[in-house]
Scaffold this motif. Sequence first.
Motif: not given
Length: 351
Positions: A304-320, A345-351
């Motif tokens: 409800a706060y971030v789209s799945p598509e944008k979430e995926a892009r944020i996760m990809e950027a965070a991993d790099k 990042l919270a959903r990723m567990g802050g890892r």
Amino acid sequence: MEITFLEAIFLNCLHKLNGERTIYSLYHLFQGKKSAQTIQDAHFFGLTPFFYVFPTIERKEIAKLAEQLGAGGHISRQSDDTWQLTEQGTATLAHSLKQYPLPKYLDGLKYHHLTGVFWERLTLLVQVCSNLVYHHKEYIPVQSRQETLNWVKTFLGKRKEGRADIAKNLYSELVFCFEKEEGIDPALLVRRLTGYSRIGLTSLQAADEAGLDHHHYQLEFLNILHYLLGTVAENKSTLSILAAAASDGRQASPFTLSAEKTFLLLEKGYTPDQIASMRNLKGNTIEDHIVEIALNVKEFSISAYVSPEKEARIMEAADKIPVRRLKEIRDRVEDANYFEIRLVLARMGGR
């Protein structure tokens, strides 16, 4: 150059912060400040073990640690209260952690609300059982809190077995726990226990007898208590006495009180804007609460706060990015705001 155990812990935590927070964020962490910022930082930077491990530490001690380590060339000042490890500091930390590994079972954020209660009940229960076995009635309780005294009295009154059997079973449960893990030294805890004609040592006395400085002993002692709490949680049916001592009679909330109120309102279907208005809080505060909820409730949906598509892009950027610098992630995902990034990042567990 040799450093103290507390300095090693401080260096380790600074290394994880990587210049993204001031040294006083560690002051709040060690003291166990239940604020959204401190709890989120503990998750994001992998510092949950150290929450509430030095509750009496003072702000001036943190400043002194930084100045001493800075003078020794282990850290360098980036701004007024922000420091980072130097190459020398990184090498010193690695050497120190080899010499004194971090306690394996330490988990302050998970167990801080139970540790004190469990220890009080355990020490008083051991003392009472020990004196019962020797039919000794005249002694001063090792704990003075009326709540703890009442708990032990009620607990003993409810048990079906005889008092001698309770003592025997309590001993067997402790032996069961300690025999499961060779890396735990029971003596660090046993030295503190009081029984028939035996007075337990203070933490300072126990540290001296163990040949550890006080801060090192404090973490090793907490490590044992957290280990016991974890072992009891996994073996409740087998460890009925310890399980009772480890229960505070309620389900502890993983949130700050304010975040819990926001969570309950979200559960009822209110929007963040409505909640901010109802509670007379800023929108940013409600966003902090939502990030805290995402950290602690696995089934909480962030769609409800971030789209799945944008979430995926944020996760990809965070991993790099080797460290979680929000600005660097936003530079890579320009249509994302900081709330969305923190939430992912919270959903990723802050890892």
